[in-house]
Design a protein around this motif. Structure first.
Motif, PDB file in Angstrom:
ATOM      1  N   HIS A 194       0.634  -1.365   0.410  1.00  0.00           N
ATOM      2  CA  HIS A 194      -0.018  -0.773   0.037  1.00  0.00           C
ATOM      3  C   HIS A 194       0.784   1.677   0.017  1.00  0.00           C
ATOM      4  O   HIS A 194       0.607   2.410  -0.615  1.00  0.00           O
ATOM      5  N   GLY A 195       1.643   1.376   1.535  1.00  0.00           N
ATOM      6  CA  GLY A 195       2.672   2.597   0.722  1.00  0.00           C
ATOM      7  C   GLY A 195       3.691   2.557  -0.322  1.00  0.00           C
ATOM      8  O   GLY A 195       3.529   3.951  -0.883  1.00  0.00           O
ATOM      9  N   PHE A 196       3.379   1.607  -1.041  1.00  0.00           N
ATOM     10  CA  PHE A 196       4.580   1.215  -2.340  1.00  0.00           C
ATOM     11  C   PHE A 196       4.508   2.244  -2.741  1.00  0.00           C
ATOM     12  O   PHE A 196       4.563   3.149  -4.078  1.00  0.00           O
ATOM     13  N   ARG A 197       2.454   1.930  -3.865  1.00  0.00           N
ATOM     14  CA  ARG A 197       2.352   1.858  -3.985  1.00  0.00           C
ATOM     15  C   ARG A 197       2.050   3.637  -4.222  1.00  0.00           C
ATOM     16  O   ARG A 197       1.378   4.058  -5.192  1.00  0.00           O
ATOM     17  N   ILE A 198       1.366   4.101  -3.267  1.00  0.00           N
ATOM     18  CA  ILE A 198       1.101   5.557  -2.726  1.00  0.00           C
ATOM     19  C   ILE A 198       2.446   6.028  -2.945  1.00  0.00           C
ATOM     20  O   ILE A 198       2.908   7.450  -4.041  1.00  0.00           O
ATOM     21  N   LEU A 199       4.056   5.620  -3.285  1.00  0.00           N
ATOM     22  CA  LEU A 199       4.922   7.041  -3.483  1.00  0.00           C
ATOM     23  C   LEU A 199       5.552   6.377  -4.611  1.00  0.00           C
ATOM     24  O   LEU A 199       5.378   7.973  -6.149  1.00  0.00           O
ATOM     25  N   ALA A 252       2.767   6.249  -7.503  1.00  0.00           N
ATOM     26  CA  ALA A 252       1.682   7.130  -7.404  1.00  0.00           C
ATOM     27  C   ALA A 252       1.907   8.729  -7.554  1.00  0.00           C
ATOM     28  O   ALA A 252       1.599   8.882  -8.750  1.00  0.00           O
ATOM     29  N   ALA A 253       2.296   9.175  -6.433  1.00  0.00           N
ATOM     30  CA  ALA A 253       2.842   9.929  -6.077  1.00  0.00           C
ATOM     31  C   ALA A 253       4.056  10.367  -7.113  1.00  0.00           C
ATOM     32  O   ALA A 253       4.120  11.822  -8.382  1.00  0.00           O
ATOM     33  N   LEU A 254       4.654   9.969  -7.354  1.00  0.00           N
ATOM     34  CA  LEU A 254       5.976  10.005  -8.440  1.00  0.00           C
ATOM     35  C   LEU A 254       5.593  10.245 -10.063  1.00  0.00           C
ATOM     36  O   LEU A 254       5.880  11.062 -10.383  1.00  0.00           O
ATOM     37  N   LEU A 255       4.601   9.552 -10.055  1.00  0.00           N
ATOM     38  CA  LEU A 255       4.458   9.345 -11.314  1.00  0.00           C
ATOM     39  C   LEU A 255       3.281  11.003 -11.760  1.00  0.00           C
ATOM     40  O   LEU A 255       3.020  11.516 -12.902  1.00  0.00           O
ATOM     41  N   LEU A 256       2.314  11.393 -10.789  1.00  0.00           N
ATOM     42  CA  LEU A 256       1.646  12.652 -10.728  1.00  0.00           C
ATOM     43  C   LEU A 256       3.267  14.026 -10.115  1.00  0.00           C
ATOM     44  O   LEU A 256       2.223  15.084 -11.854  1.00  0.00           O
ATOM     45  N   VAL A 257       3.665  13.740 -10.094  1.00  0.00           N
ATOM     46  CA  VAL A 257       4.749  15.059 -10.196  1.00  0.00           C
ATOM     47  C   VAL A 257       5.568  14.928 -11.589  1.00  0.00           C
ATOM     48  O   VAL A 257       5.666  16.322 -12.295  1.00  0.00           O
ATOM     49  N   PHE A 258       5.252  13.281 -12.184  1.00  0.00           N
ATOM     50  CA  PHE A 258       6.261  13.387 -13.163  1.00  0.00           C
ATOM     51  C   PHE A 258       4.935  14.238 -14.302  1.00  0.00           C
ATOM     52  O   PHE A 258       5.760  14.960 -15.607  1.00  0.00           O
ATOM     53  N   ALA A 259       3.902  13.724 -14.372  1.00  0.00           N
ATOM     54  CA  ALA A 259       2.938  14.928 -15.052  1.00  0.00           C
ATOM     55  C   ALA A 259       2.892  16.117 -15.055  1.00  0.00           C
ATOM     56  O   ALA A 259       2.414  16.636 -15.836  1.00  0.00           O
ATOM     57  N   ALA A 260       2.759  16.605 -13.460  1.00  0.00           N
ATOM     58  CA  ALA A 260       2.772  18.021 -13.286  1.00  0.00           C
ATOM     59  C   ALA A 260       3.962  18.633 -14.049  1.00  0.00           C
ATOM     60  O   ALA A 260       4.113  19.448 -14.812  1.00  0.00           O
TER      61      ALA A 260
END
Length: 66
Positions: free
Chosen positions: A18-23, A25-33
């Motif tokens: 669960h924690g790994f998936r959150i990390l 997802a956050a990394l992918l959102l940062v790259f998209a932004a």
């Protein structure tokens, strides 16, 4: 009364998937932004019109042939 736990038995919870998936997802959102910011930066630097004004110098003008 507080429960006494020996030091060798006490531990924190594990990270798990669960924690790994959150990390991730956050990394992918940062790259998209970051990508959106890069595209926006390129768009605001581009000239707004297709016509580019080229100033003419008086030394480049030719005298009339005569």
């Amino acid at each position: 009364m507080a429960k006494i736990i020996p030091e060798n038995k006490a531990r924190q919870g594990r990270w798990g998937w669960h924690g790994f998936r959150i990390l991730i997802a956050a990394l992918l959102l940062v790259f998209a932004a970051w990508g959106v910011a890069e595209i926006y930066g390129v768009l605001i630097k581009a000239p707004t019109s297709d016509e580019q004004h080229v100033p003419t110098s008086s030394t480049t003008e030719q005298a009339p042939a005569g």
